[in-house]
Design an enzyme around this catalytic site. Structure first.
Site: not given
Length: 295
Positions: A146, A235, A238, A261, A270
Site C-alpha cells: 500500500r 493502488h 497494487r 486482506h 480479483y
C-alpha cells in the site's frame, strides 16, 4: 450548529493536510456530513441510538448514496475518537447497504513492462532521484505494498539474505511481504543516497515521502511510458500485482495473505478481472478435464 461546523472544518483540514484530499473530495465530504447533520440533533454528539435512526431516514436514497454517506460519517467519527474529541465511536450503528464492489482498475502486463523500461532507462544514469523512483516502482508492483506502507518503510527495512519483510498494515495487523531480487538490487543502488540521519528509506520533508508525492511520481512514471497518467496510481499498481499473480496461477488464500486482506471476500474481487484465465484453469486442471463427454 456552530460546534458541528467547527468539527467538520477541523476534520476537513485533516483530510486536506494528511490525506491530500482534493477540493472536490472535501466538498463531497462536507455535503454528506451536512446532509447527515440535518437529520441528527447534533452531528458531533450523536449517540449510537440516534445514528441508528439514519437507516430509516435514508430509506428512499440509493444504496450507493447511503454507502457513501455512511463512509463519510464513519471516517468523521473515527477522527473525533482518535483526536480525543469524543470518548466513543458510534459508527458501528451506521447503515451498511449491500452494494456491488467496482472492479479494480489495472494495467496490462505489457504496460507495466513499458513503465519499468522507461524508469530503468533513467535509473541507468545513476541520478539519485531516478534510482529512488526505480526502487519505489519495484516495491509497489513487485510486493503489492500500500502507498502508506511503502513511503513509511524504515531505512533498514530490507536486510541482505532476508527475502521478505514484516509489515504492520491496516488495522495494525502484521503480514509477511516477499521482496524480489530485483527490488533488493534497486534498493541497494538507492540506499547510498539516503541521508545518514534519515529514519526512512524514502525521506521527504521532515519525515518520509508523502502519499501525495508518491501519487505524483507514479503518474510521472506512467507518462514516461506513454500511458495516460490518470489511469495509474500506487493502488492501481497494487491491483496489477494481485491480478497478474492470480493470472499466473497464485492461490487465492496466498494472495489474501500477501495483500493483507482481513476478509477473503475482498480478495475475491480479483477473480472477476481475469475470468478467461479462471475458465482455462478449470478446463486444464480439473480431474474431469481428461475424461471424454461420453465416459
Amino acid at each position: 450548529m456552530a460546534e458541528d461546523r467547527a468539527l467538520v472544518d477541523r476534520f476537513l483540514d485533516m483530510l486536506a493536510a494528511e490525506a491530500g484530499a482534493s477540493r472536490n473530495t472535501l466538498l463531497a465530504y462536507r455535503n454528506d456530513l451536512t446532509a447527515a447533520a440535518a437529520t441528527l440533533p447534533s452531528l458531533g454528539q450523536a449517540d449510537a441510538k440516534q445514528i441508528g435512526q439514519l437507516g430509516p431516514a435514508w430509506s428512499e436514497l440509493s444504496p450507493s448514496t447511503v454507502a457513501r454517506r455512511s463512509a463519510a460519517l464513519r471516517r468523521f467519527y473515527g477522527f473525533l475518537h482518535e483526536e480525543g474529541l469524543r470518548r466513543d465511536d458510534p459508527s458501528s450503528s451506521l447503515p451498511r447497504p449491500a452494494t456491488e464492489r467496482p472492479l479494480p482498475r489495472i494495467l496490462a502486463p505489457h504496460e507495466v513492462d513499458a513503465m519499468f523500461a522507461a524508469v530503468e532507462d533513467l535509473a541507468s544514469s545513476g541520478r539519485p532521484l531516478a534510482l529512488r523512483n526505480h526502487a519505489l516502482l519495484e516495491l509497489l508492483y513487485g510486493s503489492g505494498l500500500r502507498a502508506t506502507e511503502l513511503v513509511s518503510l524504515p531505512r533498514g527495512a530490507l536486510r541482505t539474505g532476508q527475502p521478505f519483510l514484516i509489515l504492520r498494515g491496516k488495522g495494525a495487523k502484521e503480514r509477511l511481504v516477499p521482496i524480489s531480487d530485483r527490488a533488493f538490487a534497486a534498493v541497494e543502488k538507492w540506499l547510498p543516497h539516503v541521508p545518514a540521519k534519515s529514519a526512512y528509506l524514502f525521506p521527504g520533508g521532515k519525515a518520509h515521502l508523502s502519499r501525495v508525492r508518491l501519487f505524483q511520481l507514479v503518474r510521472e512514471m506512467a507518462a514516461l511510458a506513454g500511458i495516460a497518467p490518470d489511469r495509474v496510481s500506487p493502488h492501481v499498481l497494487r491491483h496489477a500485482f494481485a491480478t497478474h499473480l492470480l493470472a499466473g496461477g497464485a492461490d487465492l488464500r496466498v494472495l489474501q495473505a500477501l495483500l493483507g486482506h482481513a476478509d477473503i471476500a475482498t480478495t475475491q474481487i480479483y477473480t472477476h478481472v481475469d475470468t478467461g484465465r479462471l475458465v482455462e484453469l478449470v478446463n486444464a486442471r480439473h480431474p474431469l478435464a481428461t475424461r471424454s463427454a461420453s465416459s
